[in-house]
Scaffold this motif. Structure first.
Motif, PDB file in Angstrom:
ATOM      1  N   GLU A 135      98.669 -66.926   0.585  1.00  0.00           N
ATOM      2  CA  GLU A 135      97.916 -65.940   0.816  1.00  0.00           C
ATOM      3  C   GLU A 135      97.081 -65.360  -0.379  1.00  0.00           C
ATOM      4  O   GLU A 135      95.764 -65.079  -0.542  1.00  0.00           O
ATOM      5  CB  GLU A 135      98.477 -64.643   1.619  1.00  0.00           C
TER       6      GLU A 135
ATOM      7  N   GLU B 236      94.563 -67.889  -1.586  1.00  0.00           N
ATOM      8  CA  GLU B 236      93.451 -67.833  -0.577  1.00  0.00           C
ATOM      9  C   GLU B 236      92.581 -66.655  -1.201  1.00  0.00           C
ATOM     10  O   GLU B 236      91.373 -66.544  -1.000  1.00  0.00           O
ATOM     11  CB  GLU B 236      93.654 -67.820   0.771  1.00  0.00           C
ATOM     12  N   MET B 237      93.154 -65.493  -1.544  1.00  0.00           N
ATOM     13  CA  MET B 237      92.589 -64.527  -1.929  1.00  0.00           C
ATOM     14  C   MET B 237      91.389 -64.825  -3.191  1.00  0.00           C
ATOM     15  O   MET B 237      90.368 -63.967  -3.382  1.00  0.00           O
ATOM     16  CB  MET B 237      93.385 -63.253  -2.395  1.00  0.00           C
ATOM     17  N   GLY B 238      91.764 -65.845  -3.806  1.00  0.00           N
ATOM     18  CA  GLY B 238      91.095 -66.081  -4.873  1.00  0.00           C
ATOM     19  C   GLY B 238      89.627 -66.959  -4.386  1.00  0.00           C
ATOM     20  O   GLY B 238      88.704 -67.129  -5.294  1.00  0.00           O
TER      21      GLY B 238
ATOM     22  N   GLN C 164      87.316 -65.992  -1.786  1.00  0.00           N
ATOM     23  CA  GLN C 164      86.648 -65.082  -0.636  1.00  0.00           C
ATOM     24  C   GLN C 164      85.396 -65.158  -0.507  1.00  0.00           C
ATOM     25  O   GLN C 164      84.911 -64.000  -0.056  1.00  0.00           O
ATOM     26  CB  GLN C 164      87.506 -63.821  -0.538  1.00  0.00           C
TER      27      GLN C 164
ATOM     28  N   ARG D  35      84.739 -70.727  -0.337  1.00  0.00           N
ATOM     29  CA  ARG D  35      85.433 -70.788   0.966  1.00  0.00           C
ATOM     30  C   ARG D  35      85.300 -72.312   1.472  1.00  0.00           C
ATOM     31  O   ARG D  35      86.007 -73.063   2.161  1.00  0.00           O
ATOM     32  CB  ARG D  35      84.979 -69.798   1.727  1.00  0.00           C
TER      33      ARG D  35
ATOM     34  N   ARG E  71      95.274 -68.853  -8.567  1.00  0.00           N
ATOM     35  CA  ARG E  71      94.302 -68.051  -7.744  1.00  0.00           C
ATOM     36  C   ARG E  71      92.821 -67.893  -8.650  1.00  0.00           C
ATOM     37  O   ARG E  71      92.084 -67.895  -7.762  1.00  0.00           O
ATOM     38  CB  ARG E  71      94.953 -66.566  -7.824  1.00  0.00           C
TER      39      ARG E  71
ATOM     40  N   ARG F 177      89.506 -60.844   7.725  1.00  0.00           N
ATOM     41  CA  ARG F 177      89.448 -60.877   6.381  1.00  0.00           C
ATOM     42  C   ARG F 177      89.276 -59.532   5.953  1.00  0.00           C
ATOM     43  O   ARG F 177      89.808 -59.186   4.932  1.00  0.00           O
ATOM     44  CB  ARG F 177      88.012 -61.843   6.030  1.00  0.00           C
TER      45      ARG F 177
ATOM     46  N   ARG G 224      92.832 -58.548   5.298  1.00  0.00           N
ATOM     47  CA  ARG G 224      93.534 -59.092   4.073  1.00  0.00           C
ATOM     48  C   ARG G 224      92.995 -58.175   2.988  1.00  0.00           C
ATOM     49  O   ARG G 224      93.328 -58.168   1.888  1.00  0.00           O
ATOM     50  CB  ARG G 224      92.913 -60.258   4.221  1.00  0.00           C
ATOM     51  N   PHE G 225      91.769 -58.029   2.741  1.00  0.00           N
ATOM     52  CA  PHE G 225      91.009 -57.275   1.675  1.00  0.00           C
ATOM     53  C   PHE G 225      91.586 -55.998   1.610  1.00  0.00           C
ATOM     54  O   PHE G 225      92.024 -55.316   0.484  1.00  0.00           O
ATOM     55  CB  PHE G 225      89.613 -57.347   1.784  1.00  0.00           C
TER      56      PHE G 225
ATOM     57  N   ALA H 135      94.934 -56.389   0.185  1.00  0.00           N
ATOM     58  CA  ALA H 135      94.937 -56.603  -1.306  1.00  0.00           C
ATOM     59  C   ALA H 135      94.646 -55.499  -2.155  1.00  0.00           C
ATOM     60  O   ALA H 135      95.189 -55.059  -3.369  1.00  0.00           O
ATOM     61  CB  ALA H 135      93.898 -57.665  -1.382  1.00  0.00           C
TER      62      ALA H 135
ATOM     63  N   LEU I  32      89.100 -60.501  -8.529  1.00  0.00           N
ATOM     64  CA  LEU I  32      88.758 -61.699  -7.822  1.00  0.00           C
ATOM     65  C   LEU I  32      87.482 -61.806  -7.244  1.00  0.00           C
ATOM     66  O   LEU I  32      87.283 -62.805  -6.407  1.00  0.00           O
ATOM     67  CB  LEU I  32      90.043 -61.942  -6.642  1.00  0.00           C
TER      68      LEU I  32
ATOM     69  N   VAL J  33      86.553 -59.168  -4.906  1.00  0.00           N
ATOM     70  CA  VAL J  33      86.324 -58.534  -3.591  1.00  0.00           C
ATOM     71  C   VAL J  33      85.680 -57.120  -3.910  1.00  0.00           C
ATOM     72  O   VAL J  33      85.994 -56.511  -4.870  1.00  0.00           O
ATOM     73  CB  VAL J  33      87.754 -58.095  -3.141  1.00  0.00           C
TER      74      VAL J  33
END
Lengths: 234, 334
Positions: free
Chosen positions: A95, A98-100, A102, A107, A147, B179, B182-183, B186, B197, B199
């Protein structure tokens, strides 16, 4: 590809960087070295848009990015691996990785990026479903770098990747940085480990009290009396 | 996995059938259990998932209650529609608060103070507005019909509040898997890293507060038409803000079942002890009891009761994961 010219960054009234200029060319490894509080991390934060410069310009592939949003900066190809790993401790390794990735471009090629990352860091394969907070320091550094790679960056900025790692691991991390670079990613490396980082770098900048004190190729800097005296204790 | 769903299905069926066997008074306790579980879940969306602590969530509850009632009394608008308008108003206020907080990087206690300030300011404004009943509050006329959201007896309220709770769980589950969820996690775990990253943390913080405020306001509409009396102190006051966060904290923050479990523990305790102690002339003692439970949980189960319940139930409900997943302290019943 990256050109920072004459930036000033302030925390409140205190200047962290004044009139700093550095540049990174395609395919290079560039090191920025200096002692604690010299402004190294601030420089990276300014480039990735987390800490805005008061004056000066930051150009990436000939586009001004000093006012661009952080998320946009990641999308155009600069990834920032922050100091102290900064993982999401209760998320799994997968996870975290994967956050890297987005945003649409990253993707799309997520499976390939993941494969590449596991190729650099085979140790992570068996750790994928483990919570990131339960990993050792070295493994966490691997996840952080992995990441950072997931966004398929053209330029990867690493903030103190060797901090707090055992000497064996330090060499390993530097080796992997070189491998990543050979695959075509430019590297901007921030380090207190002056010797190691200048050794693998094409060029280097020495930051002292928020200013660039010295610049040259890695070898030149390693040979300079100032560096030898101040940072290597020789 | 299937066993877990089977368990939940049986639980669902039992709760659906309860009105057949239980009397009005006990059903009323269940209404409060579901109501506070729902409100706690709404708060959980913001604080449990993004980690921004709101100590002024009574604000949105009050806005929902007052808006719905105001529209109903002045324009004859059915609460079924009015509550969604109230939701939008609450969301707008939440977004304004969020804009101030998130845009200017307020973290930790400063954000908490901002949320308290907003609730208190609203309480004072409403206390001095003739149109909203000022400090005497608003009494609702009892005129039972489906359209008026008012009913005789607790059975309809039971099913409505149960529906609220179940829908909120489905909504939060959906968010959690998306998503957005998830964010949000995070951001909770490491906002700076998420930002580094790429976001857009501002956007997701704003989304979280808007959803949370909206959901909370819907509960306000229910409250108004269940209690029939709105008072600025009870709707916007600090005591309500604290009341509504206790259940998710006791149950387990940032989990779907936490607020529900917390409510099943605290709401009956509150209702029964209130009734029991006030008969004996000991009004307010239930609050002390409450405080003690909260302190015990924070001391001995800092991650919430849900962690222990999952640990106990896992061997029965999820035999496959219980065997291999010794290290997994997965608290949310996934």
């Amino acid at each position: 590809m990256l050109k920072v010219s004459g930036i000033d960054v302030y925390y409140g009234d205190m200047a962290a960087l004044s009139n700093v200029g550095i540049d990174v060319n395609r395919g290079e490894i560039v090191a920025v070295v200096g002692s604690n509080g010299a402004g190294k991390s601030t420089l990276l934060k300014a480039i990735s848009g987390i800490q805005r410069p008061r004056t000066g310009t930051i150009r990436f592939n000939d586009t001004e990015i000093s006012r661009t949003s952080t998320s946009r900066i990641v999308e155009v190809g600069i990834s920032h691996v922050p100091e102290g790993r900064q993982l999401f401790p209760t998320m799994t390794v997968l996870e975290n990785l994967e956050m890297g990735a987005q945003f649409p471009r990253a993707r799309k090629c997520l499976p390939e990026s993941l494969k590449k990352v596991l190729d650099y860091f085979p140790r992570l394969k068996e750790r994928l479903s483990q919570k990131a907070g339960t990993l050792s320091g070295g493994e966490q550094q691997m996840v952080a770098m992995g990441r950072g790679l997931m966004s398929v960056p053209a330029l990867m900025m690493l903030d103190e990747p060797s901090l707090g790692l055992a000497p064996v691991l330090v060499s390993k991390i530097f080796e992997i940085i070189q491998r990543i670079n050979q695959q075509g990613t430019a590297i901007l490396l921030i380090e207190q480990n002056v010797f190691h980082s200048l050794k693998i770098s094409d060029r280097g900048f020495v930051l002292e009290n928020g200013r660039v004190a010295l610049t040259g190729t890695g070898e030149e800097l390693l040979a300079s009396p100032h560096i030898r005296k101040m940072y290597l204790g020789l | 996995m299937t066993r877990l769903y089977l368990f939940l299905a049986v639980l669902f069926a039992v709760l659906m059938a309860l009105p057949l066997v239980l009397g009005n008074y006990v059903l009323g306790i269940f209404v409060m259990v579901y109501f506070w579980a729902y409100v706690g879940q709404s708060w959980n969306v913001l604080t449990g998932y993004t980690g921004h602590i709101s100590l002024g969530h009574a604000l949105y509850l009050g806005v929902g209650a007052y808006a719905t009632t105001y529209f109903a009394q002045n324009f004859g608008l059915s609460p079924w529609i009015g509550m969604f308008l109230g939701g939008f108003i609450a969301s707008a206020i939440g977004l304004f608060l969020g804009f101030l907080g998130f845009r200017f990087g307020m973290r930790g206690v400063y954000f908490v103070i901002l949320t308290i300030a907003f609730a208190e300011i609203t309480r004072l404004i409403v206390s001095h507005m003739e149109a909203l009943g000022s400090f005497t509050g608003i009494f609702l006329d009892f005129d039972p019909s489906f359209l008026h959201f008012q009913f005789r007896g607790n059975v309809p309220y039971y099913y409505i509040s149960f529906g609220f709770m179940v829908v909120s769980m489905v909504v939060v589950r959906t968010i959690e898997r998306s998503r957005l969820g998830r964010f949000m996690v995070a951001i909770r775990e490491n906002e700076e890293a998420a930002q580094a990253l790429g976001v857009n943390t501002f956007k997701y913080n704003m989304l979280a507060i808007a959803i949370s405020a909206y959901m909370t306001a819907l509960a306000g509409a229910f409250y108004a038409n269940y209690i029939f009396y709105l008072h600025p102190n009870s709707m916007f006051g600090m005591a309500t803000s604290i009341e509504l966060i206790l259940r998710p904290i006791v149950g387990g923050l940032g989990t779907i079942f936490g607020p529900v479990l917390g409510s099943f523990i605290l709401s009956p305790l509150s209702e029964i002890s209130r009734a029991y102690f006030s008969k004996g002339g000991l009004e307010g003692l239930h609050l002390i009891l409450y405080g003690v439970v909260a302190i015990l949980v924070v001391l001995f189960m800092p991650k919430g009761v849900i962690v222990y319940v999952t640990k106990m139930l896992n061997p029965i409900l999820k035999p496959e994961t219980a065997r291999q997943g010794k290290r997994g302290d997965d608290a949310d019943g996934r």
